[in-house]
Design a protein around this motif. Structure first.
Motif, PDB file in Angstrom:
ATOM      1  N   SER A  88       0.901  -1.126   0.046  1.00 38.11           N
ATOM      2  CA  SER A  88       0.017  -0.012  -0.112  1.00 38.11           C
ATOM      3  C   SER A  88       0.672   1.168   0.213  1.00 38.11           C
ATOM      4  CB  SER A  88      -0.905   0.118   1.086  1.00 38.11           C
ATOM      5  OG  SER A  88      -1.315   1.388   1.642  1.00 38.11           O
ATOM      6  N   GLU A  94       1.033  -2.512   4.988  1.00 35.39           N
ATOM      7  CA  GLU A  94      -0.076  -3.244   4.499  1.00 35.39           C
ATOM      8  C   GLU A  94       0.518  -3.966   3.086  1.00 35.39           C
ATOM      9  OE1 GLU A  94      -4.603  -2.910   2.896  1.00 35.39           O
ATOM     10  OE2 GLU A  94      -3.542  -1.051   3.724  1.00 35.39           O
ATOM     11  N   PHE A 117      -5.855 -10.109  -2.516  1.00 37.35           N
ATOM     12  CA  PHE A 117      -6.178  -9.402  -1.204  1.00 37.35           C
ATOM     13  C   PHE A 117      -4.755  -8.995  -0.382  1.00 37.35           C
ATOM     14  CE2 PHE A 117     -10.102 -11.626  -1.382  1.00 37.35           C
ATOM     15  CZ  PHE A 117     -10.880 -10.841  -0.775  1.00 37.35           C
ATOM     16  N   ARG A 122      -8.190  -6.073   2.419  1.00 40.68           N
ATOM     17  CA  ARG A 122      -8.656  -5.032   1.566  1.00 40.68           C
ATOM     18  C   ARG A 122      -8.048  -5.762   0.318  1.00 40.68           C
ATOM     19  NH1 ARG A 122      -7.784   0.838   1.962  1.00 40.68           N
ATOM     20  NH2 ARG A 122      -5.304   0.438   2.350  1.00 40.68           N
ATOM     21  N   GLU A 213      -6.836  -1.425  -6.981  1.00 39.75           N
ATOM     22  CA  GLU A 213      -8.080  -1.096  -6.134  1.00 39.75           C
ATOM     23  C   GLU A 213      -7.753  -0.070  -4.891  1.00 39.75           C
ATOM     24  OE1 GLU A 213     -10.818  -1.615  -7.542  1.00 39.75           O
ATOM     25  OE2 GLU A 213     -10.672  -3.494  -8.881  1.00 39.75           O
ATOM     26  N   MET A 214      -6.388   0.208  -4.910  1.00 35.75           N
ATOM     27  CA  MET A 214      -5.912   1.171  -3.981  1.00 35.75           C
ATOM     28  C   MET A 214      -4.749   1.567  -4.297  1.00 35.75           C
ATOM     29  SD  MET A 214      -4.058  -1.050  -1.087  1.00 35.75           S
ATOM     30  CE  MET A 214      -5.575  -2.093  -0.476  1.00 35.75           C
ATOM     31  N   GLY A 264     -14.283  -7.676   1.033  1.00 33.68           N
ATOM     32  CA  GLY A 264     -12.883  -6.958   0.746  1.00 33.68           C
ATOM     33  C   GLY A 264     -13.378  -5.539   0.261  1.00 33.68           C
ATOM     34  N   ASN A 267     -14.487  -3.118   2.822  1.00 39.15           N
ATOM     35  CA  ASN A 267     -13.251  -2.836   3.537  1.00 39.15           C
ATOM     36  C   ASN A 267     -12.503  -1.662   2.874  1.00 39.15           C
ATOM     37  OD1 ASN A 267     -13.653  -4.751   5.533  1.00 39.15           O
ATOM     38  ND2 ASN A 267     -12.367  -6.096   4.910  1.00 39.15           N
ATOM     39  N   ASN A 268     -12.225  -1.741   1.547  1.00 36.15           N
ATOM     40  CA  ASN A 268     -11.685  -1.042   0.586  1.00 36.15           C
ATOM     41  C   ASN A 268     -12.447   0.403   0.979  1.00 36.15           C
ATOM     42  OD1 ASN A 268     -10.240  -2.975  -0.322  1.00 36.15           O
ATOM     43  ND2 ASN A 268      -9.721  -1.987  -2.188  1.00 36.15           N
TER      44      ASN A 268
END
Length: 273
Positions: A88, A94, A117, A122, A213-214, A264, A267-268
């Motif tokens: 992350s 993370e 994941f 997430r 996705e992040m 998941g 959570n995001n």
């Protein structure tokens, strides 16, 4: 740590609970994922491309990746295994977690429609295209020792040392390197738990696309897999293209395939408010 021996009855009861939980999870899962993405890889809209990098055989690279962008990893004209790790961007503690990725989706077969994941529950990536379906999330990458045994007398680069260099350039250490996702590695497990290379599952020119996705930092190493049967160290270049992905539709398969994936993404979303 003391090992606690369980009776056959306890083992059977645990197995029954596991199978019941698995059945409940699979009831929500798709009965069949899509067929592999077509070959050859279609052209990416030039206006969507942010950056393109060719990673020579034996080398490594890392890149920042924003939520909503995607990476296409393309073998080009040769067969190469690409090791991938990710952190992350907001908090590098993370990171990619393949154990949870496998556990919550009830499969080690990662392909189009699956998600990957983090260790915080997430979703990091959605696999939006994949011509291969032959990726290894169990074995890890090559090391100096494994290469020395496989290519005696030949100076080679290996995945572990490459990723240590990636981590170091990001201000991280080897302890920060998560489990490795080996793309284009046709590894299968037999009934006795042995790992085998099934080369017929892989095609020259295979590609995979992963939507972020992040916000992340992603690292790559382009070295042969430990089980690759080729006795000559000849990894081929791979092409990584960072581009702006189309926004996911409401029925996006990666977002709806399993109850666990749905949680998941919840959570995001909770981290964005």
């Amino acid at each position: 740590m003391m090992h606690i021996r369980r009776s056959p009855e306890e083992i059977a009861a645990n197995r029954q609970r596991y199978e019941e939980h698995q059945k409940k999870g699979l009831e929500f899962a798709p009965k069949a994922l899509p067929a592999p993405s077509p070959l050859p890889a279609p052209a990416i809209d030039a206006a969507a491309i942010i950056h393109q990098e060719t990673i020579p055989g034996g080398w490594y690279w890392s890149t920042a990746l924003k939520r909503g962008e995607a990476l296409r990893i393309d073998q080009g004209e040769g067969g190469s295994t690409v090791a991938l790790v990710a952190w992350s961007a907001a908090d590098t503690s993370e990171r990619l977690n393949l154990v949870d990725t496998v556990k919550v989706q009830w499969t080690t077969a990662l392909g189009k429609g699956r998600v990957i994941f983090s260790d915080m529950g997430r979703v990091m990536f959605s696999l939006i295209e994949d011509s291969s379906g032959a990726h290894d999330c169990l074995m890890g990458g090559s090391t100096a020792a494994s290469n020395a045994g496989k290519y005696p007398g030949v100076k080679t680069r290996n995945t572990r040392d490459n990723l240590v260099l990636v981590a170091g350039k990001l201000g991280l250490t080897r302890r920060d390197i998560p489990g490795i996702l080996n793309l284009f590695a046709p590894v299968r497990v037999d009934d006795e738990g042995g790992f085998h290379w099934r080369g017929k599952l892989s095609n020259s020119g295979d590609y995979a696309e992963l939507r972020a996705e992040m916000d992340m930092i992603v690292g790559f190493s382009n070295c042969p897999h430990p089980l690759d049967p080729d006795p000559i160290y000849t990894p081929k270049p791979v092409i990584v293209t960072r581009f702006r992905a189309a926004a996911p539709a409401a029925d996006d398969l990666s977002r709806t395939a399993t109850a666990e994936a749905l949680r998941g993404f919840e959570n995001n979303a909770s981290m964005l408010v």
